[in-house]
Design an enzyme around this catalytic site. Sequence first.
Site, short mmCIF file in Angstrom:
data_model
loop_
_atom_site.label_atom_id
_atom_site.label_comp_id
_atom_site.label_asym_id
_atom_site.label_seq_id
_atom_site.Cartn_x
_atom_site.Cartn_y
_atom_site.Cartn_z
CD GLU A 177 2.17 -8.05 4.48
OE1 GLU A 177 2.44 -9.08 5.13
OE2 GLU A 177 1.25 -8.00 3.66
CE LYS A 219 3.34 -9.86 1.62
NZ LYS A 219 3.16 -11.32 1.67
P1 13P Z 1 -2.08 -10.97 -0.58
O1 13P Z 1 -1.10 -11.02 -1.71
O2 13P Z 1 -3.30 -11.82 -0.79
O3 13P Z 1 -2.39 -9.57 -0.14
O4 13P Z 1 -1.38 -11.68 0.63
C1 13P Z 1 -0.11 -11.34 0.94
C2 13P Z 1 0.05 -11.40 2.39
O5 13P Z 1 0.90 -12.12 2.85
C3 13P Z 1 -0.80 -10.57 3.24
O6 13P Z 1 -0.25 -10.49 4.50
#
Ligand code: 13P
Length: 339
Positions: A177, A219
């Site tokens: 991510e 992500k």
């Molecule tokens: P959000 O969808 O609230 O951005 O959270 C996703 C997430 O896992 C952030 O690390």
Amino acid sequence: MDIQKLIDTAKALVADNKGLLAMDESYPTCNKRFAKLGIPETAELRRDYREMIVTTAGLNESISGAILFDETVHQQLKDGSSFVNVLTDNGIIPGIKVDGGKVAMAGHPGEKITEGLDNLRDRLTEYAKMGLRFAKWRAVITIGKGIPTQACIEANAHALARYAVLCQEVGIVPIVEPEVLMDGDHTMERCFEVTEQVLHTVFNQLYTQGVVLEGMILKPNMIVPGLACSKQESVAEVADATIKCLLRTVPAAVPGIAFLSGGQSSQLASARLNAMNVRFKSELPWELSFSFGRAIQQPALDIWLGKEKNVPEAQKALYQQAVFNLAARQGEYMEKTDK
Ligand code: 13P
């Protein structure tokens, strides 16, 4: 390394138009969201809240996996069962956030680096034994005057790749991510440019470290203008820009892309995901899914407010948001949005 097991898990996480539920807020983040609504910031209420989420009937119709926080996997439901077992028994794959959060990056004012590589191999081994099958590590990139720097992008990409290869070593699928934040008044074009650079750097590092692309999930953020930018593009424009950027940067071997919501409203996040699937689903090499935190949870949290009597209504709202995103994956989301 059991590559087939990694591939099977990664595919299962994005199968059947389902997506991921991020419920892995760290203590400070969860407390901040509780504080806004006047909910006491206690470990017991964080447990209650997460019990409300995982006991929502029918969640498995639209959710393939749930990302937990370390605190939660060491807590039990009121009936004594573990969070991991309840999810697994309901056909939802349990995952775990393993990064240690972001800190100020030395020598780079305004930028952050994510920590947590120390002892990560031991922690992952323990989590694998507990039945956790995927993990998450979030790096954040801030857009501002003179930032992000190449140093920040490279340091975060390197950490993401080292985390990912450690996960795969023990059979855990890494969710990678790299989040380009929406904060600021930058344009959508600037978000595109930065995200493109970040994703190129991340995939370069993943390759260098030997990460099996077929056994991971990306992500990313969507390509959106800063929250304070005066020009806010339409849902269709965001969908087009996001797909263009991802097609340039994400190898076809990656089985799935699961977006974060990053502070978009629930409606906008679903509408944008929907538009991408309406316009491009049949032409894309990867599944286009969601890994939303706030965009799925917020309406339920607003109803729950820390009170037992509100649990049934909160669960209805949570179920509904998850179903909206199941629909968005199929290009069938209908709820009205402002844009
Ligand atoms: P959000 O969808 O609230 O951005 O959270 C996703 C997430 O896992 C952030 O690390």
